[in-house]
Structure formats: structure tokens, C-alpha cells
Design an enzyme around this catalytic site. Structure first.
Site, mmCIF file in Angstrom:
data_model
loop_
_atom_site.group_PDB
_atom_site.id
_atom_site.type_symbol
_atom_site.label_atom_id
_atom_site.label_comp_id
_atom_site.label_asym_id
_atom_site.label_seq_id
_atom_site.Cartn_x
_atom_site.Cartn_y
_atom_site.Cartn_z
ATOM 1 N N ASP A 7 -8.294 4.717 -1.939
ATOM 2 C CA ASP A 7 -7.779 3.489 -1.322
ATOM 3 C C ASP A 7 -7.124 2.600 -2.379
ATOM 4 O OD1 ASP A 7 -7.432 0.993 -0.019
ATOM 5 O OD2 ASP A 7 -9.152 1.372 1.280
ATOM 6 N N CYS A 53 0.830 -1.216 0.000
ATOM 7 C CA CYS A 53 0.000 0.000 0.000
ATOM 8 C C CYS A 53 0.859 1.258 0.000
ATOM 9 C CB CYS A 53 -0.998 0.004 1.163
ATOM 10 S SG CYS A 53 -0.313 -0.382 2.783
ATOM 11 N N HIS A 100 -2.862 0.734 7.263
ATOM 12 C CA HIS A 100 -3.009 0.924 5.821
ATOM 13 C C HIS A 100 -2.474 2.299 5.424
ATOM 14 C CE1 HIS A 100 -4.436 -0.133 1.915
ATOM 15 N NE2 HIS A 100 -5.332 0.847 1.841
#
Ligand SMILES: [Ca+2]
Ligand SMILES: [Ca+2]
Ligand SMILES: [Ca+2]
Ligand SMILES: [Ca+2]
Lengths: 240, 240
Positions: B197, B67, B179
Site C-alpha cells: 500500500d 496512489c 485506491h
């Protein structure tokens, strides 16, 4: 020239917007997605249902021959078609430019041919038709400018409806060959469509006039028995 | 139950919007990017300069540990930082989740550690600082809700300015761990930020309330010496 001249020049170059620009310059007839005019077109568009799910799944084509593959993956994920597994994403599933190709697509377009010459309009339709969705291929020679404008803009205005276009870049002032990408919106006031160009290393998304886009689709593809390029109208089976 | 009941049930399920949904359901406090409310937030936002270049470069993280890598690549491409070559895209250049990692990043975060535990807030800042841009790391414990709102919203309103956030998903009602993703816009009226995202196989982009996002950043990261998560303020060297 003096050192002062060069230091001023350097400062100017560093301060100029786009001093870092990596993508190619757009011709005057195309409007960049992030330009002030491009932002206005998106704001005033009333045919942009397709935009949000496609923007959520916007991809860069994996190789220079994969514009069709990337476009298909974007639309399948935007439609939330049940996807194959991806080892890296276990237990989540999604279409990728790898797993969308399988034994069925191999009979339509062998990877070896795809790698060399990309995908034709009819192959986009055939590969989409291996999934539980409806895909209608329209060659530009079998449509009119008005039919294209009406069909594509009405698809972009409805949830679960998408349009992929196949066009010749140089006919709309870009470098250079045949290309494939999804449309995401139509702005009636400007009479322009938004192309989410999957060659993101090369061009930003652009707003193109309907006449320019139709002209670029109404060109002959020697890889497709000299038929014209065109568009594919895609919808989910429930027709929603 | 009769066959007729089951056939009706099947028809209903197929016709229902989201019958095909693949991503996880959002908790009530988060608003999906493509929902009617989400579309309004984007339309009414006046702090969305970051949105257009980021949307043009939106990526799916390459693995479940990437991520941070995907977020960095999105911002570098959005800033048009001069990029390394990519064999597949010759002669065009762009940052990818492969070529952004090099000998310098290896000394900051070895790939072997990255693959196992991902990236910390401080490592995001350090890796960005190997590029010709400015990156300021802010741990939530060193900021206030008000400071975060002001700094992040003013960055999102200016060209060439970006924000990456590092947060604990479960603190804002998602599944589940730490995250990282870029912010793309702030809507003052709703007091919500848009997160693009990068785990696109798992969640759509969401609009999150400032208090919920700050709370999720104000959590301890055991992979980062128990410092809190937080955000990184990023700008091009000319400060434009
Ligand atoms: Ca909508
Ligand atoms: Ca999906
Ligand atoms: Ca702007
Ligand atoms: Ca770039």
C-alpha cells in the site's frame, strides 16, 4: 557484420536479464537482495525483526547528501515515534525528510552544512536523541568485530530495536565515499548483514559480510575530527 | 483515581506494543505485513518474484491523489525501464513521482485533473503504455474471481512481471475511497495477495483474501464512466 547479426545481438540484449539495469554493478563480495542467494539469506535469517517495519518504510534519500536524513526517517517511522503533520497527508502524520529537520536539529547540524557534507556518525546520534528514543553511538575504533556482530545481530532480532551504519563505500568495493543506511537483518549462517541502501538510484539493498562491513566502518571520517565511522544502536524508551 | 493509578496506566500504555502506532487499525479480514501471520505468508509464498524488486523500490505516494503515480513509478523502477534524469541524483537516473509525468501523460491525464481526482484504471494502463513495456487492463466485470487469481498469481511468480490493482478500500474494510497499489506476492495456502500500500502514512502493507480483493475491485468508479475497477498485468517487452 550483417543485419541479421545485429538483429540477433539486439534480441539477445533485450532478452538478457538486466538489459534494462540502471543501478551500478555489485562487486563479488556483495550479494544483491533480489538475487537467489540474497533471497535465501533473508529466508534463513533468524535476526530480522527489524526487517518488516523498515521494509514498510524504505526510502530513497532526497539528495545525494541526505543518506543520514533518510536513514533517520526510516527508523523513526519504523518505531512509530509520534510524527509531525504533513500538509499533503492531512489528517495523517509521518516523518519525512523535510519535517524531521527543525530548530533543534538546526543547532546540531545546520541545513547549509548538511547540504554540503552530509551527516557524521555523532550527528546521527545527536539528531536521533532529539526524539523520545534511545540512541547509542559506537565508533568502530572503540568496538571489535565480535562486539559489533553480537550487538547488531541481537538488536535486529528484537522488536523496537534498530541499527544505522556509517561506512566508507569504497572499502567494501562500492562507488565510493562515506555513506549511511539502516541494517535490516543478520544471517548467521552466511555471517552477513542486510543493508537497506537509501541511495536506491545507485545500488540495490545488499548482504555484506560482517568483516567487510566492519572494515568499511573502521575508516577515518575527516568531516568528524578524524574519528572512525561506526554504528548507532537505537531502541524505543520502553526497551521493548 | 489516584496518582499511582495514572502512573501505572501511563507505564502500561508506554510499554504496550503499538503504543506509538500511527497508522490506522486494520480490520480483522486483513493481515499486516509485519504481524506473525504476515511474516509466515511471505515465507510460505511461492509466487513472490515481484516482491524483491518492488520492496527495493517501495514508495509513499506524494499526495493523497498520487496512489496511481506512485504505483507506476514502483513498477517502472522494479522493471529497470530506462529512466529520465533527476537533477539531485546526477549522474544516476530513476523514475520519480515528478519525472514520470510528461507531455505524453499530460494528454492522457492532465495534472490538474490528477491532482483533483487521481487516476482511473484505464489511465494507469494508458500511462504505462507510454513506456517500452506491455500493460493489459482488466476490469473486474470482464473477469472472474478464478481468472484474476490465476492471472495475478502467475504474474507474481515470474521475473519481469507485475500487477497493479485498483480497488475500493471500504469494500475490504478500510477507510475509504478508491485506491491503487501494486501487488507483490501471492500465498496459495492462505489464498491471499500482498498489497504494498503506497499510502504508507495511513496503512501498512496487507495480506488480503482473494475474494475480498476481487470484491473491492468489482465496484463501480464514477470517475471512469461507471466502469468497474480492476487490475493491470504488466510485463517487459521480451516477456521474460
Ligand atoms: Ca515479528
Ligand atoms: Ca508511522
Ligand atoms: Ca528470484
Ligand atoms: Ca532502476
Amino acid at each position: 557484420m550483417s543485419a541479421r547479426f545485429y538483429s540477433l545481438l539486439l534480441a539477445l540484449l533485450l532478452a538478457a536479464p538486466g538489459a534494462f539495469a540502471e543501478t551500478l554493478k555489485l562487486p563479488d563480495n556483495l550479494t544483491g537482495f533480489g538475487s537467489p542467494a540474497g533471497e535465501s539469506f533473508l529466508a534463513e535469517s533468524t535476526a530480522k525483526e527489524a526487517y518488516f517495519p523498515l521494509a514498510s518504510n524504505f526510502l530513497t534519500q532526497k539528495t545525494q547528501a541526505y543518506c543520514g536524513v533518510a536513514s533517520i526517517v526510516m527508523v523513526l517511522n519504523a518505531l512509530n515515534v509520534p510524527a509531525p503533520a504533513v500538509p499533503e497527508y492531512e489528517p495523517y502524520k509521518t516523518f519525512t525528510q523535510d519535517n524531521v529537520l527543525n530548530d533543534r536539529t538546526e543547532t546540531i547540524l545546520p541545513r547549509q552544512v548538511l547540504d554540503k557534507q552530509g551527516m557524521t556518525l555523532d550527528q546521527i546520534g545527536a539528531i536521533l536523541s532529539t526524539q523520545p528514543i534511545k540512541a547509542e553511538v559506537r565508533h568502530a575504533s572503540d568496538a571489535s568485530l565480535e562486539q559489533f556482530r553480537t550487538q547488531a545481530s541481537s538488536f535486529l532480532a528484537k522488536p523496537g530495536h534498530f541499527v544505522i551504519v556509517n561506512y566508507l563505500r569504497k572499502a567494501m568495493g562500492q562507488e565510493k565515499g562515506g555513506h549511511i543506511s539502516p541494517l535490516a537483518a543478520y544471517d548467521e549462517k552466511a555471517d552477513r548483514f542486510l543493508i537497506l541502501d537509501v541511495a536506491r538510484y545507485k545500488y540495490p539493498p545488499v548482504w555484506v559480510k560482517t568483516t567487510d562491513l566492519f572494515g568499511a566502518m573502521n575508516t577515518v571520517d575527516s568531516d568528524n575530527e578524524n574519528k572512525t565511522r561506526g554504528y548507532v544502536l537505537i531502541s524505543s524508551p520502553s526497551g521493548e
